[in-house]
Design a protein around this motif. Structure first.
Motif: not given
Length: 349
Positions: A267, A286, A288, A336
């Motif tokens: 992340n 997430d 990320g 992400g």
């Protein structure tokens, strides 16, 4: 028998069986055509004998005017099979001997039944031989897999003593010096090795027959609390649900741990991970780095980051297949990733 062994057995069996079945089918078809030709020759031979003594119960006899008929040849009309012969002393007529098409069809049906029965019998024997051949061809693969598993089990067992020593000494150092950055990194490194050890154990085990009931919320909360302490800069949002699952708990925890661990490790600084249930799908989303090659991400040893060895998501896919959970990935580089686990097959109704 493991899934990979079953797949190899099935593929070997189908390859050998269908190749042999096609060859046998072609040979039986040619033989069937030859049998029909032999039947026609037999019928014509009986007609010729009949033309001499006229003693033939199955065949009809008629006298027809001479036209352009070809003698000593088997004709196939709509309703009958016939042949023409000369009549001694007659200049105007031919002797026509014929067999009704219905009687001819009956002989063909009998011939066809015999051919099909013989073909099915040979096909059954071929299937048995194909299965025996597939089992024999599978034995080297099974031996290789067994040796690999035994080697991994030995390695995992040998890891236990040094890992226990490391954890004990790190705990002593932490009590003596407090929470020091170097000690924290050592703890994280040991935890990474322990996670790898757990992944390998899960990879070797079969989980389909070991089922138990548990609430999804309980597992999610336990695992988030365990992992979140090591990633204090990442915000983890968990939306509660009352979903009750019936499946292998250890395997499901291993799936969730790998996905949550990746969502935290890869992340952005100050990023977030959101966990919720939507339409019987467990979503782990997430903020990320994202995944470039989504088609290869579940391949063994494939990785896009320097960290790790590339077996985490491969184990996730293997365990999902064992438990009957469909997994879907949506990811965009720089924004992400979103993993969706379809819980429908394992939800307790």
């Amino acid at each position: 028998m493991k899934k990979v062994e079953k797949e190899s057995l099935l593929k070997s069996f189908l390859l050998f069986f269908f190749s042999q079945a096609l060859l046998i089918g072609a040979l039986f078809f040619l033989n069937y055509k030859k049998d029909i030709q032999t039947l026609d020759e037999k019928i014509f031979s009986q007609m010729r004998i009949c033309s001499f003594n006229l003693q033939c119960k199955e065949y009809g006899i008629a006298f027809v005017p001479k036209k352009k008929q070809e003698l000593y040849r088997l004709y196939r009309d709509n309703d009958l099979l016939s042949s023409y012969f000369t009549i001694p002393g007659s200049q105007k007529n031919y002797l026509k001997i014929y067999l009704p098409k219905q009687k001819y069809e009956q002989q063909l049906i009998s011939l066809r039944k015999q051919a099909i029965s013989a073909f099915l019998l040979v096909l059954f024997v071929t299937a048995l031989l194909s299965f025996a051949f597939a089992l024999y061809a599978l034995s080297p693969l099974r031996n290789a897999l067994r040796l690999t598993e035994e080697f991994i089990k030995d390695i995992l067992h040998d890891f236990n003593t040094p890992l226990s020593t490391l954890r004990l000494n790190i705990a002593i150092l932490e009590q003596k010096y407090g929470e020091v950055a170097n000690i924290k990194r050592a703890q994280n490194a040991v935890q990474t090795i322990l996670n790898l050890q757990a992944n390998l154990r899960s990879y070797l085990q079969a989980h389909t027959n070991q089922q138990e009931e548990f609430f999804l919320d309980t597992v999610v909360q336990e695992r988030v609390e365990l992992f979140a302490t090591s990633f204090s800069d990442i915000t983890v949002k968990v939306m509660k649900t009352d979903v009750l699952l019936l499946t292998n708990r250890d395997a499901f925890v291993r799936i969730f741990d790998n996905l949550l661990s990746n969502a935290l490790k890869y992340n952005k600084k100050g990023g977030s991970v959101t966990i919720y249930v939507e339409n019987e799908n467990l979503i782990i989303q997430d903020t990320g780095k994202g995944i470039k090659n989504q088609k290869r991400i579940f391949e063994r040893f494939y990785k896009e980051q320097e960290r790790g060895i590339g077996i985490g998501l491969h184990i996730v896919k293997k365990l999902c297949d064992e438990l009957g959970i469909a997994i879907v990935l949506k990811s965009k580089v720089g924004e992400g990733s979103r993993f969706a686990l379809n819980l429908h097959p394992i939800i307790k109704r």
